[in-house]
Design a protein around this motif. Structure first.
Motif, PDB file in Angstrom:
ATOM      1  N   ALA A 114       0.679  -1.343   0.101  1.00  5.28           N
ATOM      2  CA  ALA A 114       0.288  -0.027   0.129  1.00  5.28           C
ATOM      3  C   ALA A 114       0.907   1.344  -0.013  1.00  5.28           C
ATOM      4  O   ALA A 114       0.553   2.191  -0.712  1.00  5.28           O
ATOM      5  N   ARG A 115       1.924   1.209   0.720  1.00  4.53           N
ATOM      6  CA  ARG A 115       2.962   2.447   0.912  1.00  4.53           C
ATOM      7  C   ARG A 115       3.563   2.692  -0.625  1.00  4.53           C
ATOM      8  O   ARG A 115       3.650   3.698  -0.820  1.00  4.53           O
ATOM      9  N   LEU A 116       3.978   1.565  -1.029  1.00  4.38           N
ATOM     10  CA  LEU A 116       4.389   1.522  -2.555  1.00  4.38           C
ATOM     11  C   LEU A 116       3.322   2.261  -3.480  1.00  4.38           C
ATOM     12  O   LEU A 116       3.902   2.996  -4.532  1.00  4.38           O
ATOM     13  N   LEU A 117       2.248   1.735  -3.396  1.00  8.57           N
ATOM     14  CA  LEU A 117       1.161   2.582  -4.118  1.00  8.57           C
ATOM     15  C   LEU A 117       1.038   4.113  -4.022  1.00  8.57           C
ATOM     16  O   LEU A 117       0.890   4.832  -4.879  1.00  8.57           O
ATOM     17  N   LEU A 118       1.067   4.267  -2.741  1.00 13.42           N
ATOM     18  CA  LEU A 118       1.153   5.932  -2.482  1.00 13.42           C
ATOM     19  C   LEU A 118       2.176   6.457  -3.033  1.00 13.42           C
ATOM     20  O   LEU A 118       2.251   7.683  -3.790  1.00 13.42           O
ATOM     21  N   GLU A 119       3.317   6.029  -2.832  1.00 16.80           N
ATOM     22  CA  GLU A 119       4.511   6.514  -3.265  1.00 16.80           C
ATOM     23  C   GLU A 119       4.605   6.675  -4.893  1.00 16.80           C
ATOM     24  O   GLU A 119       5.068   7.733  -5.328  1.00 16.80           O
ATOM     25  N   ARG A 120       3.923   5.573  -5.575  1.00 15.18           N
ATOM     26  CA  ARG A 120       3.825   5.844  -7.000  1.00 15.18           C
ATOM     27  C   ARG A 120       2.853   6.919  -7.578  1.00 15.18           C
ATOM     28  O   ARG A 120       2.956   7.123  -8.721  1.00 15.18           O
ATOM     29  N   SER A 121       1.939   7.191  -6.482  1.00 17.23           N
ATOM     30  CA  SER A 121       0.943   8.213  -7.075  1.00 17.23           C
ATOM     31  C   SER A 121       1.274   9.307  -7.255  1.00 17.23           C
ATOM     32  O   SER A 121       2.442   9.781  -6.846  1.00 17.23           O
ATOM     33  N   LEU A 122       0.538  10.397  -7.846  1.00 16.63           N
ATOM     34  CA  LEU A 122       0.915  11.928  -8.199  1.00 16.63           C
ATOM     35  C   LEU A 122       0.368  12.821  -6.855  1.00 16.63           C
ATOM     36  O   LEU A 122       0.897  13.826  -7.133  1.00 16.63           O
ATOM     37  N   SER A 123      -0.151  12.147  -6.086  1.00 18.18           N
ATOM     38  CA  SER A 123      -0.439  12.974  -4.736  1.00 18.18           C
ATOM     39  C   SER A 123       0.902  13.294  -4.050  1.00 18.18           C
ATOM     40  O   SER A 123       1.891  12.944  -4.000  1.00 18.18           O
ATOM     41  N   ILE A 124       0.458  14.467  -3.037  1.00 18.38           N
ATOM     42  CA  ILE A 124       1.592  14.898  -2.200  1.00 18.38           C
ATOM     43  C   ILE A 124       1.763  14.017  -1.060  1.00 18.38           C
ATOM     44  O   ILE A 124       0.630  13.961  -0.220  1.00 18.38           O
ATOM     45  N   LYS A 125       2.865  13.386  -0.834  1.00 13.41           N
ATOM     46  CA  LYS A 125       3.310  12.418   0.398  1.00 13.41           C
ATOM     47  C   LYS A 125       3.657  13.299   1.477  1.00 13.41           C
ATOM     48  O   LYS A 125       4.585  14.173   1.297  1.00 13.41           O
TER      49      LYS A 125
END
Length: 241
Positions: A53-64
């Motif tokens: 799930a963290r990998l999915l977030l990191e690959r997204s265009l959203s601001i982390k």
């Protein structure tokens, strides 16, 4: 229940959707992340799912907030590496690096290197001069005094390398007042001033990098730990003179 999914039109997972049903989805821009600083058994299936799930977030265009790279820069091990000779010069001029080192406490590895072996010997010989730090956040995890010797003697080389050693900072105490659970405490205290930073970047491009306020924590000088949420310190206000 609120669910987060990949947009069906973006199978790469770079656009994330948030909503209560498949018909009510909203793209969202920011992921505030407050995890990954506690040790986990990464070989277990539930934790593999969390990292996926963290990998999915990191690959997204959203601001982390933060990105995993930025989160790692604040880890104890990275702090120790940055304090090593000639490392800061990779990012700063020699003059800037020298200015920063003036305010560094001594930070040492506990690995199989010659520096790590020397640090181990020093910690076993004079543990009261150091703090033993694991890769944890939140207070209550550091080891002090004679407990350092006990912990190190019980660790193998691989486990020991997960810790770093830091020179113990001895701040001069002063008389102060703290209020905890409605009680006024008159004690000898020490304070720690932290400066908040605001950073926003996209790849190698820095969009925003500036200070954003401060936090002053005050605790009894007899307390080793300093976390407010953990109950060791109180929030204070600086007096500028």
């Amino acid at each position: 229940m609120v669910m987060a999914t990949r947009s069906p039109s973006h199978t790469s997972g770079r656009v994330m959707a948030l909503g209560t049903t498949h018909q009510e989805r909203y793209r969202f821009a920011t992921w505030p992340i407050k995890c990954s600083s506690a040790p986990v058994a990464n070989h277990l299936s539930p934790f593999l799912q969390e990292w996926a799930a963290r990998l999915l977030l990191e690959r997204s265009l959203s601001i982390k907030s933060p990105t995993i790279a930025y989160q790692l820069t604040g880890s104890k091990k990275v702090q120790q590496v940055l304090a090593s000779p000639r490392v800061l010069e990779r990012f700063l001029s020699s003059a800037q690096a020298d200015d920063l080192r003036v305010v560094f406490a001594g930070l040492y590895p506990l690995d199989a290197s010659s520096t790590g072996r020397a640090a181990l010997e020093a910690a076993l010989r004079e543990p009261h001069k150091f703090v033993l730090k694991p890769q944890r956040e939140g207070g209550g995890n550091n080891v002090y005094g004679e407990d350092i010797r006990k912990v190190l003697e019980g660790l193998g080389e691989r486990e020991r390398s997960k810790f770093i050693l830091m020179d113990l900072i001895r701040s001069p105490p002063f008389r102060g007042y703290m209020v905890r659970e409605g009680q006024l405490i008159d004690a000898q205290v020490v304070s720690e001033l932290g400066i908040f930073g605001i950073f926003l970047g996209s790849g190698p491009t820095v969009l925003l990098n500036e200070t954003g306020g401060h936090l002053l924590r005050t605790k009894s000088h007899e307390s080793n730990e300093g976390g407010v949420a953990a109950g060791f310190a109180v929030i204070d206000s600086p007096l500028l003179v």
